[in-house]
Design a protein around this motif. Structure first.
Motif, short mmCIF file in Angstrom:
data_model
loop_
_atom_site.label_atom_id
_atom_site.label_comp_id
_atom_site.label_asym_id
_atom_site.label_seq_id
_atom_site.Cartn_x
_atom_site.Cartn_y
_atom_site.Cartn_z
N GLN A 186 6.85 -20.09 -3.93
CA GLN A 186 6.97 -18.76 -4.53
C GLN A 186 8.24 -18.04 -4.09
OE1 GLN A 186 3.86 -15.47 -4.17
NE2 GLN A 186 4.06 -15.86 -6.36
N LEU A 187 8.62 -18.17 -2.84
CA LEU A 187 9.88 -17.57 -2.40
C LEU A 187 11.05 -18.16 -3.16
CD1 LEU A 187 9.51 -17.13 1.48
CD2 LEU A 187 9.93 -15.34 -0.22
N THR A 188 10.97 -19.46 -3.45
CA THR A 188 12.00 -20.10 -4.27
C THR A 188 12.08 -19.42 -5.63
OG1 THR A 188 11.69 -22.23 -3.15
CG2 THR A 188 12.75 -22.27 -5.31
N ASN A 189 10.93 -19.17 -6.24
CA ASN A 189 10.91 -18.48 -7.53
C ASN A 189 11.47 -17.06 -7.41
OD1 ASN A 189 9.80 -20.67 -8.87
ND2 ASN A 189 7.69 -19.97 -8.61
N PHE A 190 11.13 -16.37 -6.33
CA PHE A 190 11.63 -15.00 -6.16
C PHE A 190 13.15 -14.97 -6.09
CE2 PHE A 190 7.50 -13.48 -3.89
CZ PHE A 190 6.87 -13.34 -5.12
N VAL A 191 13.74 -15.94 -5.39
CA VAL A 191 15.20 -16.00 -5.30
C VAL A 191 15.81 -16.32 -6.67
CG1 VAL A 191 17.15 -17.27 -4.33
CG2 VAL A 191 15.25 -16.60 -2.85
N ARG A 192 15.27 -17.34 -7.32
CA ARG A 192 15.81 -17.76 -8.62
C ARG A 192 15.65 -16.68 -9.68
NH1 ARG A 192 12.26 -22.08 -11.49
NH2 ARG A 192 11.03 -20.17 -11.64
N ASP A 193 14.52 -15.95 -9.65
CA ASP A 193 14.18 -15.01 -10.72
C ASP A 193 14.44 -13.56 -10.35
OD1 ASP A 193 13.27 -17.28 -12.02
OD2 ASP A 193 11.18 -16.96 -11.48
N ARG A 224 23.07 -6.63 -12.02
CA ARG A 224 22.35 -7.11 -13.19
C ARG A 224 22.98 -6.58 -14.48
NH1 ARG A 224 19.43 -11.30 -15.08
NH2 ARG A 224 17.76 -10.67 -16.50
N GLN A 225 23.37 -5.32 -14.47
CA GLN A 225 23.87 -4.69 -15.69
C GLN A 225 25.32 -5.09 -16.01
OE1 GLN A 225 23.19 -0.56 -14.80
NE2 GLN A 225 20.96 -0.76 -14.98
N THR A 226 26.12 -5.33 -14.98
CA THR A 226 27.53 -5.64 -15.21
C THR A 226 27.82 -7.13 -15.25
OG1 THR A 226 28.09 -5.61 -12.84
CG2 THR A 226 28.18 -3.51 -14.03
N GLY A 227 26.87 -7.94 -14.75
CA GLY A 227 27.11 -9.37 -14.68
C GLY A 227 28.03 -9.76 -13.55
N ALA A 236 22.74 -11.56 1.40
CA ALA A 236 21.30 -11.30 1.45
C ALA A 236 20.51 -12.46 0.83
CB ALA A 236 20.98 -10.00 0.71
N LEU A 237 20.99 -12.98 -0.30
CA LEU A 237 20.31 -14.11 -0.93
C LEU A 237 20.43 -15.36 -0.08
CD1 LEU A 237 21.25 -13.62 -4.70
CD2 LEU A 237 19.05 -13.15 -3.58
N THR A 286 24.49 -16.30 -7.63
CA THR A 286 24.59 -15.35 -8.75
C THR A 286 23.25 -15.20 -9.45
OG1 THR A 286 25.35 -17.15 -10.19
CG2 THR A 286 27.04 -15.79 -9.12
N ALA A 287 22.15 -15.22 -8.68
CA ALA A 287 20.81 -15.23 -9.26
C ALA A 287 20.49 -13.98 -10.07
CB ALA A 287 19.77 -15.41 -8.16
N LEU A 288 21.21 -12.89 -9.83
CA LEU A 288 20.97 -11.67 -10.61
C LEU A 288 21.48 -11.81 -12.04
CD1 LEU A 288 21.59 -9.09 -7.83
CD2 LEU A 288 19.66 -8.96 -9.42
N THR A 289 22.36 -12.75 -12.27
CA THR A 289 22.91 -12.93 -13.61
C THR A 289 22.75 -14.34 -14.16
OG1 THR A 289 25.10 -13.42 -12.65
CG2 THR A 289 24.64 -11.13 -13.24
N THR A 290 22.38 -15.30 -13.29
CA THR A 290 22.26 -16.70 -13.69
C THR A 290 20.93 -17.26 -13.22
OG1 THR A 290 24.65 -17.00 -13.46
CG2 THR A 290 23.30 -19.00 -13.53
N ARG A 291 20.21 -17.92 -14.13
CA ARG A 291 18.95 -18.56 -13.73
C ARG A 291 19.25 -20.01 -13.40
NH1 ARG A 291 13.81 -20.83 -15.16
NH2 ARG A 291 12.10 -19.50 -14.42
N SER A 292 19.33 -20.30 -12.12
CA SER A 292 19.69 -21.65 -11.67
C SER A 292 18.56 -22.63 -11.96
CB SER A 292 20.00 -21.63 -10.17
OG SER A 292 21.06 -20.74 -9.89
N HIS A 293 18.93 -23.88 -12.21
CA HIS A 293 17.92 -24.90 -12.49
C HIS A 293 18.42 -26.27 -12.03
CE1 HIS A 293 20.66 -25.30 -15.92
NE2 HIS A 293 20.20 -26.54 -16.06
N VAL A 294 17.46 -27.17 -11.88
CA VAL A 294 17.78 -28.55 -11.52
C VAL A 294 17.92 -29.34 -12.82
CG1 VAL A 294 17.00 -30.62 -10.29
CG2 VAL A 294 16.47 -28.34 -9.38
#
Length: 318
Positions: A186-193, A224-227, A236-237, A286-294
C-alpha cells in the motif's frame, strides 16, 4: 460447486484480471484450487474501493451520487456481517454484480475460516475514506496515524491471505510478515499515486515526514497543477521510498513461511511491487505528474523466472 457460486468466482476472476494486473499475474502462479479465493478477496476490496473512489469521490459535488454510494456501503457492511455471522444464506445488494462478489467473499471466508475481525477492520478503514462518515480522514499527521488506517486497508489483506495460501510454520509466526507485506504494497501505491490521490483531496503521506523536507500541501498542489517538480518533493518521496523498502525487507522472510506451492506467486508480487519503487526512482520522483509503472516485458520476465523455480520445487518435492 453451486452454479451461482461458480458464476460469482468467475466474476471475481474477471475483476482481478481487468483491474489488478500485477496482482492477477502473481495469482497465476498460485495453486489452481486456491486462486478463486484470492480473486474473491481482491474483487471484494476492489468493489468497496470503487464505490468510494468512482461512485462517490469522482462525483462528490453530486449529493445524490454521494448518498447512493453511502447507502451501498452500509448495505454491503450489513450483509457482510450477517453473512459472516451465518445469520443469512442469501445475498441481495440490489446489484447482481455486487451480490455475486459478496457471495464469493463469504464462501471464501467460511471455506478458509478467515477471522471476521479482518473484514470489519477493512470496512472501518474504508469508512475513513468516505467524506460523509464520522471516521473520515483525508490527511495523516504522522506514520502512526497512517498505520492505523493501513491496518484495515492493507495489513488485514495480507492476514486474510494466510489461511488461503497455507503456512509451514504456526500461523501466528507468519502474521507479522504478512501484515508488513500488505503495508509495503500500500505504501508503494501511495508513492506512485500521490498525484491522483491529491486530485481526490487526499494526502496519505504523513505530514510530519513531508514537513521535515519543507513540503506542504501548497507545494504539492503547485507541482500537480504546473507539471513541475521541486527538490524538496524529490527528497520527501525518496525518504518514503526508503522507508517502504525497509518494510519489504522486514516482510521478505514471510515468503519462506508459506507452503512451497504458494511462494512463487507471492514472490512475483513482492518483486514487481518493489520494482514500482524502482520505476518511481528512475522517473526522477515525478510521481505528482507521472504514474510510474513496470514494463510488461519486465513483468513477464519476472513471472516466467518464478514459474520455472516453482516447477523445479514441485518436481523436487515429488
Amino acid at each position: 460447486m453451486d452454479p451461482t457460486l461458480s458464476e460469482a468466482y468467475r466474476l471475481c476472476r474477471s475483476i482481478a484480471a481487468e483491474h489488478g494486473k500485477t496482482y492477477f499475474l502473481a495469482t497465476r502462479l498460485l495453486p489452481a484450487e486456491r486462486r478463486p479465493a484470492v480473486h474473491a478477496l481482491y474483487a471484494f476490496a476492489r468493489m468497496v474501493d470503487d464505490i468510494i473512489d468512482v461512485d462517490m469521490i469522482a462525483d462528490r459535488d453530486d449529493p445524490d451520487a454521494v448518498a447512493d454510494g453511502t447507502t451501498a456501503l452500509w448495505s454491503i457492511e450489513e450483509a457482510l456481517l450477517a453473512g459472516l455471522d451465518h445469520r443469512t444464506a442469501s445475498v441481495d445488494l440490489g446489484s447482481k454484480e455486487r451480490s455475486l462478489v459478496l457471495a464469493a467473499l463469504l464462501d471464501t471466508a467460511t471455506r478458509y475460516d478467515i477471522p471476521t475481525e479482518y473484514f470489519t477492520a477493512f470496512m472501518t478503514s474504508m469508512q475513513m475514506d468516505v467524506p460523509t462518515s464520522p471516521l473520515y480522514r483525508s490527511r495523516y499527521a504522522d506514520m502512526d496515524e497512517l498505520r492505523t488506517y493501513m491496518y484495515g486497508s492493507a495489513a488485514v489483506i495480507g492476514l486474510q491471505m494466510l489461511p488461503v495460501l497455507g503456512t509451514v510454520v504456526d500461523v501466528e509466526e507468519a502474521r507479522p510478515s504478512a501484515a508488513a507485506l500488505g503495508e509495503a504494497f500500500q505504501l508503494t501505491n501511495f508513492v506512485r499515486d500521490v498525484g491522483e490521490d491529491l486530485d481526490r483531496d487526499r494526502i496519505y503521506l504523513p505530514a510530519d515526514d513531508l514537513a521535515a523536507f519543507g513540503v506542504d500541501e501548497d507545494l504539492l498542489r503547485w507541482s500537480r497543477q504546473t507539471g513541475r517538480t521541486d527538490q524538496r518533493i524529490v527528497r520527501a518521496l525518496a525518504h518514503t521510498v526508503a522507508l517502504t523498502r525497509a518494510l519489504y525487507r522486514s516482510a521478505q522472510p514471510g515468503i519462506g513461511m508459506l507452503e512451497p506451492r504458494a511462494r512463487a506467486g507471492i514472490g512475483v508480487a513482492f518483486a514487481l511491487y518493489g520494482e514500482i519503487l524502482d520505476a518511481v526512482e528512475n522517473d526522477g520522483f515525478t510521481a505528482l505528474t507521472t504514474r510510474s509503472h513496470v514494463p510488461n516485458r519486465r513483468r513477464l520476465a519476472v513471472a516466467t523466472s518464478a514459474a520455472t523455480r516453482g516447477v523445479r520445487t514441485r518436481l523436487v518435492q515429488r
